[in-house]
Write an enzyme that holds these catalytic residues in place. Structure first.
Site, PDB file in Angstrom:
ATOM      1  CE1 TYR A  24      42.199  22.605  18.716  1.00 29.02           C
ATOM      2  CE2 TYR A  24      41.925  20.402  19.627  1.00 29.02           C
ATOM      3  CZ  TYR A  24      41.748  21.778  19.718  1.00 29.02           C
ATOM      4  OH  TYR A  24      41.112  22.323  20.813  1.00 29.02           O
ATOM      5  CD  GLU A  53      25.563   9.958  37.556  1.00 32.32           C
ATOM      6  OE1 GLU A  53      25.279  11.018  36.992  1.00 32.32           O
ATOM      7  OE2 GLU A  53      24.842   9.444  38.423  1.00 32.32           O
ATOM      8  CG  ASP A  67      24.091  11.541  41.289  1.00 32.24           C
ATOM      9  OD1 ASP A  67      24.726  11.050  42.235  1.00 32.24           O
ATOM     10  OD2 ASP A  67      24.471  12.546  40.658  1.00 32.24           O
TER      11      ASP A  67
END
Length: 353
Positions: free
Chosen positions: A95, A181, A234
């Site tokens: 920025y 996760e 997962d």
């Protein structure tokens, strides 16, 4: 800090020397994305070899000249920050001149290249990553500025500190650590008071692919307490990839493997073999995409899978079924199955790999 300043001065000295000899200046750095530069060591994970192939960022080539200029620009910003003992995040740097840099990923990539070129960890360059990870459970510590933080389980988690190296007075009575996760699963376990229900533990999530601070914190907690660390991911190629980043590191950050990897991490779940064992209905499983197939094939070829026969078997089950499952599939058995049955049974009877 004098080491950092000297390293930057050496780079600039070489640039000036080239200009004095009427040659186009060049920055040379190890090639971070080349698997040929990576050595796999069971005790460290993926690490960059000392004599790695290099790539050049040339100032006289239209394709690389803009990157050459941006690297010098960021080097000058780092130099000023180290001199004045101030810090900035990668976002602050982007920025400071969005038009010049173009995108955040350009800045992130250049900072990693500079860290690799100078052989100096990013924290010593006074650049802090923006943190996205959360931590909860039986842990308290003091931040660098003296703020006392207590993560003892409540409905809200604590953000992973942005300067992990600076935290001190770490205190915990946790019996194990659980890396989760996804944020949704992490929050669900928090709501179920999982940190206290079974035995005191520490839970941490990188909310998907972990940022540098989350990985540094996992490593620091492991060094401080030497407790078992389990992962809850997962049952899909993406989850396996994320677990491998925590355990063995990534190719692009292999030059910092010694600070980031924890090779003793264990795979607790969700295992592809659990889906069969628990009689999970095929209706709640998701078919593989082409991308999933490619990702799984790439993971199966990696050097660390060869030394993990049990993992190899699980990946073969996943490849054969061509189906994947999110941790949320366990709610098809009962709403609190994960915290009430699945995790306690696994932890009690050793159902990890």
């Amino acid at each position: 800090s004098s080491e950092v300043l000297e390293a930057i001065e050496n780079v600039i000295h070489d640039v000036l020397k080239s200009l004095a000899q009427k040659k186009a200046p060049v920055l040379t750095l190890p090639n971070r994305s080349d698997w040929r530069n990576i050595d796999f060591k069971d005790s460290v994970g993926l690490q960059m070899i000392p004599r790695s192939t290099t790539k050049q960022i040339r100032s006289d080539c239209p394709r690389s000249a803009p990157k050459f200029a941006l690297m010098l620009k960021i080097l000058s910003m780092i130099y000023k920050m180290v001199q004045s003992n101030t810090y900035a995040t990668k976002r602050d740097i982007y920025y400071s001149d969005t038009l010049l840099f173009g995108s955040q990923s350009v800045v992130d990539n250049i900072i990693n290249d500079i860290s690799c070129m100078l052989k100096i960890p990013r924290r010593s360059l006074h650049i802090l990553s923006t943190t996205k990870g959360f931590i909860a459970g039986n842990l308290s510590y003091t931040e660098e500025d003296g703020t006392k933080v207590n993560c003892t389980c409540s409905a809200t988690a604590v953000t992973v500190p942005s300067n992990v190296q600076g935290i001190r007075n770490l205190i915990s009575h946790a019996k194990f650590m659980l890396i989760v996760e996804k944020d949704a699963t992490f929050q669900r376990l928090l709501d179920d008071d999982f940190c206290n229900r079974l035995s005191p533990c520490i839970m941490i999530t990188g909310r998907g692919v972990p940022d540098l601070n989350t990985r540094l914190l996992v490593r620091k907690l492991w060094e401080s307490f030497q407790i078992p660390i389990f992962t809850l991911m997962d049952a899909d190629p993406h989850g396996v990839e994320i677990m491998c980043i925590y355990k063995y590191g990534s190719v692009s950050m292999s030059f910092e493997a010694h600070h980031l990897t924890v090779p003793s991490i264990k795979w607790l779940g969700l295992l592809p073999s659990d889906l069969e064992r628990l009689n999970i209905s095929k209706d709640v499983l998701i078919p593989f995409t082409k991308q999933d197939q490619n990702k799984l094939a790439s993971i199966q070829k990696r050097p660390y899978i060869a030394c993990q026969p049990t993992w190899k078997k699980e990946l073969e089950i996943m490849a054969a079924s061509k189906l994947k499952a999110e941790i949320q599939v366990l709610t098809s058995l009962s709403s609190d199955y994960l915290s009430r049955v699945y995790l306690p049974n696994k932890l009690q009877f050793g159902g990890w790999l």
